[in-house]
Design an enzyme around this catalytic site. Structure first.
Site, PDB file in Angstrom:
ATOM      1  N   ASP A  46      13.874  -0.654  56.044  1.00 39.31           N
ATOM      2  CA  ASP A  46      13.862  -2.049  56.461  1.00 39.31           C
ATOM      3  C   ASP A  46      12.492  -2.489  56.959  1.00 39.31           C
ATOM      4  O   ASP A  46      11.608  -1.665  57.225  1.00 39.31           O
ATOM      5  CB  ASP A  46      14.887  -2.275  57.575  1.00 39.31           C
ATOM      6  CG  ASP A  46      16.317  -2.318  57.056  1.00 39.31           C
ATOM      7  OD1 ASP A  46      16.501  -2.427  55.836  1.00 39.31           O
ATOM      8  OD2 ASP A  46      17.247  -2.239  57.885  1.00 39.31           O
ATOM      9  N   LYS A  68      14.352  -7.469  55.222  1.00 34.33           N
ATOM     10  CA  LYS A  68      14.873  -8.835  55.281  1.00 34.33           C
ATOM     11  C   LYS A  68      14.125  -9.624  56.340  1.00 34.33           C
ATOM     12  O   LYS A  68      13.816  -9.119  57.408  1.00 34.33           O
ATOM     13  CB  LYS A  68      16.363  -8.838  55.625  1.00 34.33           C
ATOM     14  CG  LYS A  68      17.257  -8.118  54.638  1.00 34.33           C
ATOM     15  CD  LYS A  68      18.710  -8.208  55.098  1.00 34.33           C
ATOM     16  CE  LYS A  68      19.662  -7.525  54.126  1.00 34.33           C
ATOM     17  NZ  LYS A  68      19.490  -6.066  54.145  1.00 34.33           N
ATOM     18  N   GLY A 100      15.791   0.080  65.072  1.00 37.43           N
ATOM     19  CA  GLY A 100      16.805   0.071  66.127  1.00 37.43           C
ATOM     20  C   GLY A 100      17.906   1.060  65.862  1.00 37.43           C
ATOM     21  O   GLY A 100      17.671   2.218  65.523  1.00 37.43           O
ATOM     22  N   THR A 129      18.376   1.029  70.443  1.00 35.54           N
ATOM     23  CA  THR A 129      18.389  -0.370  70.066  1.00 35.54           C
ATOM     24  C   THR A 129      17.316  -1.134  70.832  1.00 35.54           C
ATOM     25  O   THR A 129      16.929  -0.764  71.944  1.00 35.54           O
ATOM     26  CB  THR A 129      19.774  -0.996  70.292  1.00 35.54           C
ATOM     27  OG1 THR A 129      19.797  -2.299  69.702  1.00 35.54           O
ATOM     28  CG2 THR A 129      20.115  -1.104  71.771  1.00 35.54           C
ATOM     29  N   ALA A 130      16.816  -2.203  70.228  1.00 39.60           N
ATOM     30  CA  ALA A 130      15.682  -2.927  70.785  1.00 39.60           C
ATOM     31  C   ALA A 130      15.953  -3.451  72.192  1.00 39.60           C
ATOM     32  O   ALA A 130      15.058  -3.444  73.040  1.00 39.60           O
ATOM     33  CB  ALA A 130      15.301  -4.080  69.859  1.00 39.60           C
ATOM     34  N   MET A 182      16.973 -11.862  67.101  1.00 39.02           N
ATOM     35  CA  MET A 182      16.787 -12.799  65.978  1.00 39.02           C
ATOM     36  C   MET A 182      17.081 -14.238  66.377  1.00 39.02           C
ATOM     37  O   MET A 182      17.722 -14.990  65.650  1.00 39.02           O
ATOM     38  CB  MET A 182      17.684 -12.377  64.802  1.00 39.02           C
ATOM     39  CG  MET A 182      17.417 -10.968  64.290  1.00 39.02           C
ATOM     40  SD  MET A 182      18.706 -10.320  63.189  1.00 39.02           S
ATOM     41  CE  MET A 182      20.011  -9.907  64.368  1.00 39.02           C
ATOM     42  N   GLY A 211       8.191  -5.354  70.657  1.00 35.97           N
ATOM     43  CA  GLY A 211       8.416  -4.449  71.773  1.00 35.97           C
ATOM     44  C   GLY A 211       8.210  -2.988  71.409  1.00 35.97           C
ATOM     45  O   GLY A 211       8.588  -2.554  70.321  1.00 35.97           O
TER      46      GLY A 211
END
Length: 264
Positions: A46, A68, A100, A129-130, A182, A211
């Protein structure tokens, strides 16, 4: 479902591994993720997988980019699903590398269901995860006993009709931290709806761009001026939006002394 779970076995040819690459800093990879990365024959990856992590792949590993952007999908999800199965059935060790965690807004469950339905074994390797990693690197705790009793992760992507349909009335607790993934493009809607639902316009808020990367950018403000800060600081995706009183838990001096945070 027996193919998903805790495992220490080798990555076998003809299998797929859905691996969480975390938010970017390679030091945040799990040992399990690193092990799968080093064995891959082909990687389907990704946009949010960092160059630092891509550099860990074997030199002979084939690379297919399927990243994406908002409203811009280089490869449709159905085609990605099929790619994973097709390459596994060619006898390859297929690494599906995601920024993530694959199961946090990463469509990992959709891909795993498709893979298993086509008779291919699938490993699931979680990643940081972020929301948790990026806030920590920014000196923002997601919870604090005296400040925040809960934390909610939300995708800020609008639907095809331009609407952002969320249970806004459940997001008005002053002791709740909210993290939007997002959500930069839909930020005006987010701010308006939160204030309409009862969130104080002076609630602390922060923007975290890229980050955990070397060029991480952290901008702090309030709900009332967050949209203006996006424009003045030229904040672009990928960025997190963090809302809640936890943002002010540490003083600027304390954050400097944490060692990993440099205030703007």
């Amino acid at each position: 479902m027996k193919n998903i779970g805790i495992n220490k076995q080798a990555f076998i040819a003809g299998e797929v591994a859905l691996v969480g690459a975390g938010p970017g800093d390679a030091d945040l990879l799990t040992i399990q993720a690193f092990r799968f990365i080093k064995q891959a024959d082909i990687v389907i990856y990704d946009r949010l997988v960092s160059d630092e992590i891509m550099a860990l792949l074997p030199s002979a590993c084939e690379k297919i980019y399927v990243g994406k952007k908002q409203a811009e999908h280089r490869v449709p999800q159905d085609a990605i699903n099929q790619l994973l199965v097709d390459h596994a059935k060619l006898g390859k060790k297929v690494l599906r590398l995601k920024g993530g965690d694959p199961f946090v807004f990463g469509r990992g469950s959709e891909e795993a269901i498709f893979i298993l339905a086509h008779g291919v074994a699938c490993h699931i390797v979680p990643g940081m995860t972020a929301a948790s990693a990026c806030t920590s690197y920014a000196g923002i705790p997601l919870t604090h006993r005296q400040v925040s009793r809960s934390c909610t992760f939300i995708t800020g992507n609008v639907q095809d009709n331009g609407a952002l349909d969320l249970p806004w009335h459940t997001l008005n607790d002053a002791q709740q931290t909210i993290v939007f993934y997002m959500g930069i493009k839909s930020l005006p809607i987010i701010i308006e709806q939160l204030i309409n639902a009862g969130r104080d316009k002076n609630t602390p808020a922060a923007l975290i761009r890229k980050g955990t990367h070397a060029d991480q950018q952290v901008v702090k403000g309030t709900l009332s001026n967050l949209v203006a800060l996006v424009k003045s600081h030229k904040i672009k995706p990928p960025s997190l939006i963090v809302i809640g009183n936890v943002i002010d838990v540490f003083s600027t001096q304390q954050m400097t002394n944490l060692g990993y945070f440099s205030p703007n």
